[in-house]
Design a protein around this motif. Structure first.
Motif, PDB file in Angstrom:
ATOM      1  N   VAL A   1       0.503  -1.272   0.025  1.00 54.55           N
ATOM      2  CA  VAL A   1       0.002   0.155   0.099  1.00 54.55           C
ATOM      3  C   VAL A   1       1.003   1.417   0.023  1.00 54.55           C
ATOM      4  N   ASP A   2       1.796   1.267   0.850  1.00 55.12           N
ATOM      5  CA  ASP A   2       2.999   2.374   0.563  1.00 55.12           C
ATOM      6  C   ASP A   2       3.502   2.570  -0.661  1.00 55.12           C
ATOM      7  N   ILE A   3       3.645   1.611  -1.410  1.00 53.97           N
ATOM      8  CA  ILE A   3       4.194   1.764  -2.692  1.00 53.97           C
ATOM      9  C   ILE A   3       3.251   2.170  -3.625  1.00 53.97           C
ATOM     10  N   ILE A   4       1.939   1.711  -3.498  1.00 56.73           N
ATOM     11  CA  ILE A   4       0.848   2.369  -4.149  1.00 56.73           C
ATOM     12  C   ILE A   4       0.743   3.743  -4.036  1.00 56.73           C
ATOM     13  N   LYS A   5       0.585   4.192  -2.963  1.00 53.34           N
ATOM     14  CA  LYS A   5       0.606   5.483  -2.611  1.00 53.34           C
ATOM     15  C   LYS A   5       1.557   6.569  -3.026  1.00 53.34           C
ATOM     16  N   ARG A   6       2.616   6.114  -3.069  1.00 55.47           N
ATOM     17  CA  ARG A   6       4.266   6.781  -3.543  1.00 55.47           C
ATOM     18  C   ARG A   6       4.175   6.830  -5.055  1.00 55.47           C
ATOM     19  N   ALA A   7       3.680   5.746  -5.774  1.00 57.55           N
ATOM     20  CA  ALA A   7       3.714   5.546  -7.160  1.00 57.55           C
ATOM     21  C   ALA A   7       2.190   6.586  -7.909  1.00 57.55           C
ATOM     22  N   SER A   8       1.392   6.277  -7.122  1.00 53.79           N
ATOM     23  CA  SER A   8       0.382   7.193  -7.679  1.00 53.79           C
ATOM     24  C   SER A   8       0.425   8.855  -7.377  1.00 53.79           C
TER      25      SER A   8
ATOM     26  N   THR B   1       3.869   1.942 -19.656  1.00 54.27           N
ATOM     27  CA  THR B   1       5.355   1.862 -20.354  1.00 54.27           C
ATOM     28  C   THR B   1       6.398   2.065 -19.002  1.00 54.27           C
ATOM     29  N   VAL B   2       5.826   1.951 -17.902  1.00 53.39           N
ATOM     30  CA  VAL B   2       6.777   1.722 -16.654  1.00 53.39           C
ATOM     31  C   VAL B   2       6.118   0.771 -15.764  1.00 53.39           C
ATOM     32  N   ILE B   3       7.157  -0.050 -15.280  1.00 54.90           N
ATOM     33  CA  ILE B   3       7.068  -1.107 -14.216  1.00 54.90           C
ATOM     34  C   ILE B   3       7.476  -0.655 -12.733  1.00 54.90           C
ATOM     35  N   VAL B   4       6.442  -0.595 -11.977  1.00 50.91           N
ATOM     36  CA  VAL B   4       6.972  -0.196 -10.562  1.00 50.91           C
ATOM     37  C   VAL B   4       7.143  -1.329  -9.612  1.00 50.91           C
ATOM     38  N   ARG B   5       8.103  -1.481  -9.071  1.00 49.80           N
ATOM     39  CA  ARG B   5       8.503  -2.633  -8.046  1.00 49.80           C
ATOM     40  C   ARG B   5       9.099  -1.991  -6.779  1.00 49.80           C
ATOM     41  N   GLY B   6       8.502  -2.682  -5.751  1.00 55.23           N
ATOM     42  CA  GLY B   6       9.020  -2.281  -4.334  1.00 55.23           C
ATOM     43  C   GLY B   6      10.557  -3.135  -4.097  1.00 55.23           C
ATOM     44  N   LEU B   7      11.299  -2.336  -3.434  1.00 60.48           N
ATOM     45  CA  LEU B   7      12.816  -2.824  -3.240  1.00 60.48           C
ATOM     46  C   LEU B   7      13.136  -2.797  -1.708  1.00 60.48           C
ATOM     47  N   ARG B   8      12.815  -3.778  -1.165  1.00 60.29           N
ATOM     48  CA  ARG B   8      12.928  -3.657   0.356  1.00 60.29           C
ATOM     49  C   ARG B   8      14.297  -3.783   1.016  1.00 60.29           C
ATOM     50  N   ALA B   9      15.055  -4.561   0.470  1.00 60.57           N
ATOM     51  CA  ALA B   9      16.431  -4.810   1.036  1.00 60.57           C
ATOM     52  C   ALA B   9      17.312  -5.564  -0.144  1.00 60.57           C
ATOM     53  N   VAL B  10      18.486  -5.620   0.332  1.00 56.25           N
ATOM     54  CA  VAL B  10      19.588  -5.794  -0.637  1.00 56.25           C
ATOM     55  C   VAL B  10      19.169  -7.326  -1.185  1.00 56.25           C
ATOM     56  N   SER B  11      18.390  -8.142  -0.204  1.00 60.11           N
ATOM     57  CA  SER B  11      18.320  -9.427  -0.710  1.00 60.11           C
ATOM     58  C   SER B  11      17.349  -9.507  -1.953  1.00 60.11           C
ATOM     59  N   ASP B  12      16.335  -8.518  -2.025  1.00 53.02           N
ATOM     60  CA  ASP B  12      15.557  -8.323  -3.296  1.00 53.02           C
ATOM     61  C   ASP B  12      16.247  -8.134  -4.506  1.00 53.02           C
ATOM     62  N   PHE B  13      17.396  -7.430  -4.184  1.00 52.07           N
ATOM     63  CA  PHE B  13      17.904  -6.824  -5.410  1.00 52.07           C
ATOM     64  C   PHE B  13      18.042  -7.629  -6.753  1.00 52.07           C
ATOM     65  N   GLU B  14      18.859  -8.929  -6.500  1.00 53.27           N
ATOM     66  CA  GLU B  14      19.279  -9.686  -7.614  1.00 53.27           C
ATOM     67  C   GLU B  14      17.952 -10.065  -8.451  1.00 53.27           C
ATOM     68  N   TYR B  15      16.850 -10.553  -7.739  1.00 49.02           N
ATOM     69  CA  TYR B  15      15.628 -10.774  -8.500  1.00 49.02           C
ATOM     70  C   TYR B  15      15.128  -9.625  -9.152  1.00 49.02           C
TER      71      TYR B  15
ATOM     72  N   THR C   1      11.812   0.102 -15.973  1.00 45.70           N
ATOM     73  CA  THR C   1      11.300  -0.387 -14.442  1.00 45.70           C
ATOM     74  C   THR C   1      11.819   0.668 -13.450  1.00 45.70           C
ATOM     75  N   VAL C   2      11.047   0.920 -12.494  1.00 45.37           N
ATOM     76  CA  VAL C   2      11.425   1.612 -11.382  1.00 45.37           C
ATOM     77  C   VAL C   2      11.239   1.215 -10.106  1.00 45.37           C
ATOM     78  N   SER C   3      12.203   1.042  -9.399  1.00 47.31           N
ATOM     79  CA  SER C   3      12.176   0.448  -8.100  1.00 47.31           C
ATOM     80  C   SER C   3      12.052   1.715  -6.985  1.00 47.31           C
ATOM     81  N   MET C   4      11.150   1.287  -6.275  1.00 48.32           N
ATOM     82  CA  MET C   4      10.929   2.061  -5.083  1.00 48.32           C
ATOM     83  C   MET C   4      10.920   1.449  -3.675  1.00 48.32           C
ATOM     84  N   MET C   5      11.531   2.178  -2.615  1.00 46.60           N
ATOM     85  CA  MET C   5      11.833   1.851  -1.227  1.00 46.60           C
ATOM     86  C   MET C   5      10.543   1.814  -0.440  1.00 46.60           C
ATOM     87  N   PRO C   6       9.952   0.838   0.259  1.00 40.79           N
ATOM     88  CA  PRO C   6       8.832   1.328   0.973  1.00 40.79           C
ATOM     89  C   PRO C   6       9.521   1.801   2.359  1.00 40.79           C
ATOM     90  N   TYR C   7       8.510   2.448   2.969  1.00 41.00           N
ATOM     91  CA  TYR C   7       8.953   2.709   4.613  1.00 41.00           C
ATOM     92  C   TYR C   7       9.524   2.013   5.113  1.00 41.00           C
TER      93      TYR C   7
END
Ligand code: COA
Length: 174
Positions: free
Chosen positions: A20-27, A88-102, A119-125
């Protein structure tokens, strides 16, 4: 001026406050945000049906009153779905380093499939950086309290699932 349509794809089984945090930020950034729920995910044990996941996220979005956000399901390749809706844009949440490779692998693969897609990666709260849908399910079905991790609508559907499961087991005994 050209409107930018972004998609926020995922399994959302179920949607959490981190999503939800990512949805709010991206919107706030894009003209339109389409939450695209994958109908199938061969890598996951899905709790909620696709119809339930769509219904739950629609309830959550309605409550947030975000007029530029829509919710749909898709099957097949994400890129094909994006072409269909003109995104034209994919939004993805990036929570920690462990998400990065995938995330990197997916971003490169999607770019390979269509170089015009970004692709735009966004950090959640930070509070939600350790959250995942599986963790929520695990805590909930082991009797823990997940109210601080999921929107109210999700809690309602989780409770209903638990009731249905208990009722199912009772019937099985008879
Ligand atoms: N807050 C909380 N949790 C988050 C989060 C956030 N901001 N961002 C990610 N997560 C969690 C999710 O809850 C999920 O947890 P889980 O594994 O316990 O269920 C996990 O991180 C990752 O899930 P999600 O973001 O939903 O991605 P996914 O891996 O389930 O889905 C798709 C990935 C659907 C985008 C991808 O598989 C896809 O595009 N599929 C279509 C087919 C395709 O085109 N494939 C080629 C892609 S290159």
């Amino acid at each position: 001026m050209k409107k930018i349509i972004a998609v926020y794809p995922g399994t959302f089984d179920p949607v959490t406050k981190g999503h939800v945090d990512i949805i709010k930020r991206a919107s706030n950034i894009f003209d339109r945000l389409n939450i695209a729920i994958t109908e199938t995910n061969i890598n996951k044990n899905i709790l909620f049906s696709i119809e339930e996941r769509v219904r739950i996220i629609r309830e959550v979005v309605d409550e947030l009153q975000l007029s530029n956000v829509s919710v749909n399901s898709f099957s097949g390749l994400l890129i094909d779905y994006m072409h269909k809706i003109g995104a034209t844009v994919i939004v993805r949440g990036l929570r920690a380093v462990s998400d990065f490779e995938y995330e990197l692998q997916m971003a490169y693969m999607n770019r390979n499939l269509d170089p015009n897609i970004e692709t735009v990666s966004m950090m959640p709260y930070i509070e939600y950086s350790f959250l995942s849908s599986s963790i929520v399910k695990e805590i909930f079905f082991n009797g823990g309290d997940v109210t601080e991790f999921v929107p109210d609508a999700v809690l309602k559907y989780l409770l209903k699932k638990r009731e249905d499961n208990v009722a199912g087991k009772e019937n099985f005994k008879d």
